[in-house]
Design a protein around this motif. Structure first.
Motif, mmCIF file in Angstrom:
data_model
loop_
_atom_site.group_PDB
_atom_site.id
_atom_site.type_symbol
_atom_site.label_atom_id
_atom_site.label_comp_id
_atom_site.label_asym_id
_atom_site.label_seq_id
_atom_site.Cartn_x
_atom_site.Cartn_y
_atom_site.Cartn_z
ATOM 1 N N PRO A 390 -31.698 2.477 0.676
ATOM 2 C CA PRO A 390 -32.419 2.553 1.956
ATOM 3 C C PRO A 390 -32.265 1.224 2.698
ATOM 4 C CG PRO A 390 -33.868 3.066 0.077
ATOM 5 C CD PRO A 390 -32.596 2.516 -0.480
ATOM 6 N N LEU A 391 -31.864 1.275 3.981
ATOM 7 C CA LEU A 391 -31.487 0.036 4.666
ATOM 8 C C LEU A 391 -32.673 -0.731 5.242
ATOM 9 C CD1 LEU A 391 -28.166 1.177 6.401
ATOM 10 C CD2 LEU A 391 -28.526 0.261 4.104
ATOM 11 N N VAL A 392 -33.848 -0.122 5.170
ATOM 12 C CA VAL A 392 -35.015 -0.797 5.746
ATOM 13 C C VAL A 392 -35.277 -2.108 4.997
ATOM 14 C CG1 VAL A 392 -36.440 0.858 4.455
ATOM 15 C CG2 VAL A 392 -37.529 -0.611 6.108
ATOM 16 N N GLY A 393 -35.532 -3.170 5.782
ATOM 17 C CA GLY A 393 -35.815 -4.488 5.188
ATOM 18 C C GLY A 393 -34.588 -5.383 5.111
ATOM 19 N N TYR A 394 -33.394 -4.813 5.411
ATOM 20 C CA TYR A 394 -32.175 -5.606 5.244
ATOM 21 C C TYR A 394 -31.618 -6.171 6.555
ATOM 22 C CZ TYR A 394 -31.781 -4.047 0.388
ATOM 23 O OH TYR A 394 -32.004 -3.823 -0.940
ATOM 24 N N LYS A 395 -32.373 -6.015 7.668
ATOM 25 C CA LYS A 395 -31.823 -6.426 8.958
ATOM 26 C C LYS A 395 -31.378 -7.902 8.923
ATOM 27 C CE LYS A 395 -32.661 -6.703 13.903
ATOM 28 N NZ LYS A 395 -32.215 -8.091 13.946
ATOM 29 N N TRP A 396 -32.223 -8.740 8.390
ATOM 30 C CA TRP A 396 -31.897 -10.180 8.309
ATOM 31 C C TRP A 396 -30.623 -10.412 7.495
ATOM 32 C CZ3 TRP A 396 -31.660 -12.390 3.413
ATOM 33 C CH2 TRP A 396 -32.185 -11.606 2.372
ATOM 34 N N TYR A 397 -30.416 -9.573 6.464
ATOM 35 C CA TYR A 397 -29.253 -9.738 5.589
ATOM 36 C C TYR A 397 -27.978 -9.350 6.336
ATOM 37 C CZ TYR A 397 -26.347 -9.209 1.367
ATOM 38 O OH TYR A 397 -25.353 -9.314 0.427
ATOM 39 N N PHE A 398 -28.072 -8.204 7.055
ATOM 40 C CA PHE A 398 -26.892 -7.782 7.835
ATOM 41 C C PHE A 398 -26.582 -8.796 8.936
ATOM 42 C CE2 PHE A 398 -28.285 -3.295 6.586
ATOM 43 C CZ PHE A 398 -27.473 -3.307 5.476
#
Ligand code: AMP
Ligand code: MG
Length: 438
Positions: A390-398
């Protein structure tokens, strides 16, 4: 006796004695009065005649145990009514006690350190406050202390920087083999407790290039892992990452690190290793390397005929394999799709990853995992989608991956498993002061 115990406390009033030394500083030859402070580990009274008694006191402090004799009747009486684990101060000359004060009288203790024989029992996790006081636990914790200091010295020499690890964050490593991440609510927003700091290692190597950390991991492991003797729900990794390094560099570093730690423990903790009856063998480099494919073939020839290609090696198979070896060895090149999205796919052989595990010999199993990392945004995102993360929470990582993340390699070496191996312990919960067991 009962009346006396009911009338807590019977501590001596404030007194002005000064602790003058520890048990391990007392030399039989020094005929000087000493003042020690510590615990009544055990005692026994012998009647020498109708009138005379001698009390054999086993006294304990942070450095060890020592037997003293007490013959003064008023002092024998004073100790005789105390429970073991009461805290006292004694004035001694040689092995004789000349005077004593009660500092803190103990109530009866559920598991007396002087009577513990089964050190791997789960009861000692529950009764931790008393299990920690055994000479055995003290030896283990002193060895762990030696591990920490040798790791720091090693990385200072190798010019790595130690950083403080993250404990909460919007996302954490999802590749934790069936365990769940802990979560917390902070002003209405959900955060994860770190399962491993891999994503943050990638963040930090963009600054310092060579970093390490003693990083805490919370993994809500499956109940079945209690049986493996090597799973905790809270543990530490020696987490290492280096920019512009490949997985051979990481394995070389891992070998040097392990040997440095083993040598330091052997040098600094002879007494403790003797107490644990552990003969720690220093391995020689390079360690043997097997690929995942070779391991699978070997296991199929053993009793694990139904292992499928691409499958993670089950705990029992890993243990059986590790029993065949008498030195640490590597398993490399796990199949594509079997590990976290951050392990780098091998461009020359896309069905495998540029990654590795280090195994301890003698049935102790996995010591560390590591790899080269995926560092290009498109690749990472595709793999995450493939794996259904699930991609939620990864915005900073991307966002970060699109702004200058270099290739890197690194590993995580579990502190408690390392302690367990070095000390030769049956259960991992002996290898830490405060174990959290599934
Ligand atoms: P992993 O990223 O899952 O391979 O974890 C890295 C290292 O941490 C492993 O090689 C072990 O040494 C250690 N480790 C992983 N899970 C646990 C656990 N549940 N309890 C104790 N140590 C662990
Ligand atoms: Mg692993």
């Amino acid at each position: 006796m009962k009346d006396l115990i009911d009338s807590y406390p019977i501590q001596d009033e404030e007194f002005k004695w000064q602790k003058s030394c520890f048990v391990d500083e007392l030399s039989e030859k020094v005929q000087r009065e000493s003042c020690l402070m510590g615990w009544i580990h055990d005692f026994e009274i012998q009647n020498l005649s109708d009138r005379t008694q001698v009390l054999f006191l086993i006294f304990r402090d942070g450095t060890g145990l020592k037997e003293f004799q007490i013959t003064k009747p008023e002092l024998v009486k004073k100790i005789a009514i105390l429970e073991r684990e009461s805290v006292i101060a004694i004035r001694t000359l040689g092995t004789k006690v000349n005077d004593l004060k009660i500092i803190s009288q103990a109530k009866p203790v559920p598991i007396l350190p002087c009577l513990i024989t089964d050190h791997s029992s789960i009861d000692l996790v529950i009764n931790r406050a008393y299990a920690l006081r055994t000479e055995r636990m003290k030896a283990i914790l002193k060895i762990q202390d030696s591990i920490f200091s040798s790791v720091r010295k090693f990385f200072e020499k190798e010019k790595f920087y130690e950083i403080r690890p993250p404990i909460i964050g919007p996302a954490t490593d999802p590749g934790i083999r069936g365990a769940k991440a802990g979560e917390l609510d902070f002003y209405g927003k959900r955060y994860k407790l770190t399962t491993s700091m891999i994503l943050y290692k990638q963040m930090t190597i963009c600054s310092l290039e060579k970093i390490y950390s003693f990083s805490p991991n919370i993994r809500l492991e499956d109940h079945a892992t209690q049986e493996t003797g090597r799973h905790l729900a809270e543990f530490y990794q020696i987490d290492v990452e280096q920019a512009f390094a490949d997985y051979h560099d990481a394995m070389n570093l891992g070998e040097k690190l392990l040997i440095t730690i083993f040598k330091a423990v052997k040098r600094n903790c002879k007494k403790e290793l003797n107490l644990l009856e552990r003969n720690l063998i220093i391995p020689t480099r390079p360690f043997q390397k097997l690929t995942y494919k070779e391991v699978l073939e070997q296991l199929r020839e053993m009793k694990f005929g139904d292992l499928q290609d691409g499958q993670e090696i089950p705990w029992n198979a890993e243990k059986a394999l590790s029993e065949l070896f008498d030195a640490p060895f590597w398993i490399t090149d796990y199949p594509y799709g079997s590990r976290g999205f951050y392990d780098r796919q091998n461009p020359e052989n896309p069905s495998s990853l540029k990654d590795f595990d280090l195994m301890y010999p003698g049935g102790f199993g996995e010591a560390m995992s590591g790899s080269e990392r995926e560092y290009l945004y498109d690749k990472v995102k595709r793999k995450m989608l493939e794996q259904g993360v699930p991609l939620v929470g990864y915005k900073w990582y991307f966002d970060m991956l699109q702004r200058g993340v270099p290739p890197s390699a690194g590993f995580g070496l579990g502190v408690e498993r390392l302690t367990r191996y070095i000390c030769g312990l049956e259960k991992i919960w002996e290898a830490t002061a405060f174990p959290k067991v599934p």
